[in-house]
Design an enzyme around this catalytic site. Structure first.
Site, PDB file in Angstrom:
ATOM      1  N   ASP A  96      -2.194  -1.644  -4.115  1.00 60.37           N
ATOM      2  CA  ASP A  96      -2.713  -0.503  -4.861  1.00 60.37           C
ATOM      3  C   ASP A  96      -1.727  -0.091  -5.956  1.00 60.37           C
ATOM      4  O   ASP A  96      -1.809   1.000  -6.507  1.00 60.37           O
ATOM      5  CB  ASP A  96      -3.035   0.684  -3.936  1.00 60.37           C
ATOM      6  CG  ASP A  96      -1.841   1.151  -3.104  1.00 60.37           C
ATOM      7  OD1 ASP A  96      -0.705   0.716  -3.388  1.00 60.37           O
ATOM      8  OD2 ASP A  96      -2.044   1.961  -2.172  1.00 60.37           O
ATOM      9  N   LEU A 123       0.855  -1.191   0.000  1.00 59.18           N
ATOM     10  CA  LEU A 123       0.000   0.000   0.000  1.00 59.18           C
ATOM     11  C   LEU A 123       0.889   1.239   0.000  1.00 59.18           C
ATOM     12  O   LEU A 123       1.747   1.377   0.863  1.00 59.18           O
ATOM     13  CB  LEU A 123      -0.905   0.010   1.235  1.00 59.18           C
ATOM     14  CG  LEU A 123      -1.916  -1.135   1.375  1.00 59.18           C
ATOM     15  CD1 LEU A 123      -2.524  -1.130   2.770  1.00 59.18           C
ATOM     16  CD2 LEU A 123      -3.004  -1.016   0.324  1.00 59.18           C
ATOM     17  N   HIS A 124       0.679   2.123  -0.958  1.00 59.21           N
ATOM     18  CA  HIS A 124       1.512   3.326  -0.981  1.00 59.21           C
ATOM     19  C   HIS A 124       0.824   4.546  -1.582  1.00 59.21           C
ATOM     20  O   HIS A 124       1.328   5.660  -1.470  1.00 59.21           O
ATOM     21  CB  HIS A 124       2.801   3.061  -1.768  1.00 59.21           C
ATOM     22  CG  HIS A 124       2.596   3.028  -3.255  1.00 59.21           C
ATOM     23  ND1 HIS A 124       2.086   1.940  -3.903  1.00 59.21           N
ATOM     24  CD2 HIS A 124       2.820   3.972  -4.204  1.00 59.21           C
ATOM     25  CE1 HIS A 124       2.021   2.185  -5.196  1.00 59.21           C
ATOM     26  NE2 HIS A 124       2.445   3.419  -5.401  1.00 59.21           N
ATOM     27  N   ARG A 125      -0.324   4.373  -2.230  1.00 60.80           N
ATOM     28  CA  ARG A 125      -0.929   5.511  -2.924  1.00 60.80           C
ATOM     29  C   ARG A 125      -1.447   6.543  -1.929  1.00 60.80           C
ATOM     30  O   ARG A 125      -2.019   6.200  -0.891  1.00 60.80           O
ATOM     31  CB  ARG A 125      -2.066   5.054  -3.841  1.00 60.80           C
ATOM     32  CG  ARG A 125      -1.556   4.259  -5.018  1.00 60.80           C
ATOM     33  CD  ARG A 125      -2.519   4.202  -6.180  1.00 60.80           C
ATOM     34  NE  ARG A 125      -1.867   3.527  -7.300  1.00 60.80           N
ATOM     35  CZ  ARG A 125      -1.123   4.130  -8.217  1.00 60.80           C
ATOM     36  NH1 ARG A 125      -0.947   5.438  -8.146  1.00 60.80           N
ATOM     37  NH2 ARG A 125      -0.563   3.444  -9.198  1.00 60.80           N
TER      38      ARG A 125
END
Length: 381
Positions: A282, A205-207
């Protein structure tokens, strides 16, 4: 002798340029050079790229580093302008959708140097994503648009790009994946993390839409707590995500059954993808790699610029509602468990996910995309 400069900026770009570099070595009258803008750079990851993956060291390094979008764009354009003034290339190749992609395209167009865009035509139709703006601008400037999936052709045609500029060649990321599979198999990351194939879920997850706001990130971590009660989770934490977890004081929410790691090198990470029961992400590229490897993937986004991974692949768009994500995760794990009870292997030629048809590998994702690109460029130049 024709001179070509390929641009890399972020780490995934190396995986896209590497097969092009190998493909151009077949043509003695083409000089292929690589410019690393330094948009993403650290010693550990660079060592992995240059040593483990046998990639060539860049011929030019701009050292732009991190910063705002405007700072990065300005720094890249200023540095790349000097390279074009001294080298006078016959073609500039840009890949993907990062700031380096659009910045170098803008400068090349000012010097009237032809531009080739690899991964052209991908669209999320979400202009709040900086990558979408980068894709649109780069495709408008490019002279050769190399497309990885059918949606790219349709999108470019709707935008008025002449047919003679569009080439359906396949996916260079799959070229790299196939090329490095023997090395991926040698990774010891599963032993290091004390995990068995098929017995864990891999999460990335990074967005900004998922991690930059406390309530959204708290809900996603709460979801991981629930999922971890069913199966072990491996969570390589992106620097942006780690910073936000600390900033929002959410460290104590992560349960013991979630294995937290630093960002991993390509070989280690792809072995984790290859042997996961399920991937929750994501990321854009991971949707493609899971589709090729036939690993169930749940994407925590409301849209995807890679619709072929949903239409024919193993990817499912879950949106960002934790309840919907949870339902999809539980359905997928139940489906995999049922397959085991029936004596079926988890990984088959086709993977069934609830509510979708059997998956298959998209057209031309065969490991030869870079060869097609190099041949077209050679003939055109």
């Amino acid at each position: 002798m024709k001179k070509i400069i390929s641009v890399v900026g972020a780490r995934p770009n190396f995986m896209k340029v590497a097969p092009l570099f190998r493909a151009f070595q077949q043509y003695r009258d083409i000089q292929h050079l690589i410019c690393h803008t330094g948009q993403h750079y650290d010693d550990r990851m660079s060592r992995i790229f240059f040593e483990e993956l046998e990639l060539p060291r860049p011929d030019f390094y701009l050292g732009v580093g991190s910063g705002t979008h405007a700072e990065q764009l300005a720094g890249i354009m200023l540095g790349f302008e000097k390279i074009l003034q001294s080298e006078h290339p016959d073609l500039v190749i840009v890949v993907g959708d990062v700031n380096s992609t659009v910045a170098c395209s803008l400068i090349a167009s000012r010097f009237l140097i032809p531009i080739a865009h690899v991964e052209a035509g991908l669209r999320s139709f979400d202009r709040t994503m900086p990558e979408e703006i980068n894709r649109l601008l780069t495709d408008a400037l490019a002279d050769y648009l190399f497309v990885s999936e059918p949606s790219g052709i349709r999108n470019l045609q709707k935008e008025g790009i002449p047919q003679e500029k569009i080439f359906f060649v396949g996916n260079v990321m799959i070229d790299s994946l196939l090329y490095y599979l023997p090395k991926i198999a040698q990774s010891e990351i599963l032993q290091t993390l004390h995990c068995q194939p098929g017995e864990y879920i891999l999460v990335t997850l990074h967005r900004p839409s998922n991690v930059d706001h406390r309530e959204e990130l708290k809900e996603l971590i709460g979801l991981l707590r629930e999922i971890a009660s069913l199966k072990k989770i491996i969570f390589p934490v992106h620097p942006r995500t780690r910073k936000k977890i600390h900033e929002f004081s959410l460290e104590d929410m992560l349960p013991a059954n979630v294995i937290i790691t630093e960002p991993l090198g390509y070989l280690d990470f792809m072995q984790l993808v290859q042997h996961a029961a399920l991937v929750i992400t994501d990321s854009g590229g991971i949707q493609e790699e899971t589709t090729f490897l036939q690993i169930p993937c749940i994407t925590v986004r409301n849209n995807t610029e890679r619709p072929v991974t949903v239409e024919t692949g193993t990817n499912r768009l879950a949106g960002t509602d934790p309840a919907q994500i949870k339902q999809m995760v539980f359905e997928t794990l139940s489906n995999l468990s049922a397959g085991r009870q029936e004596g079926q292997p988890i990984r088959q030629e086709s993977v069934k996910t609830p509510g979708s048809k059997d998956s298959r590998i998209p057209e031309l994702w065969d490991g030869h995309a870079a060869e097609r690109i190099a041949k077209i460029i050679y003939e055109k130049l």
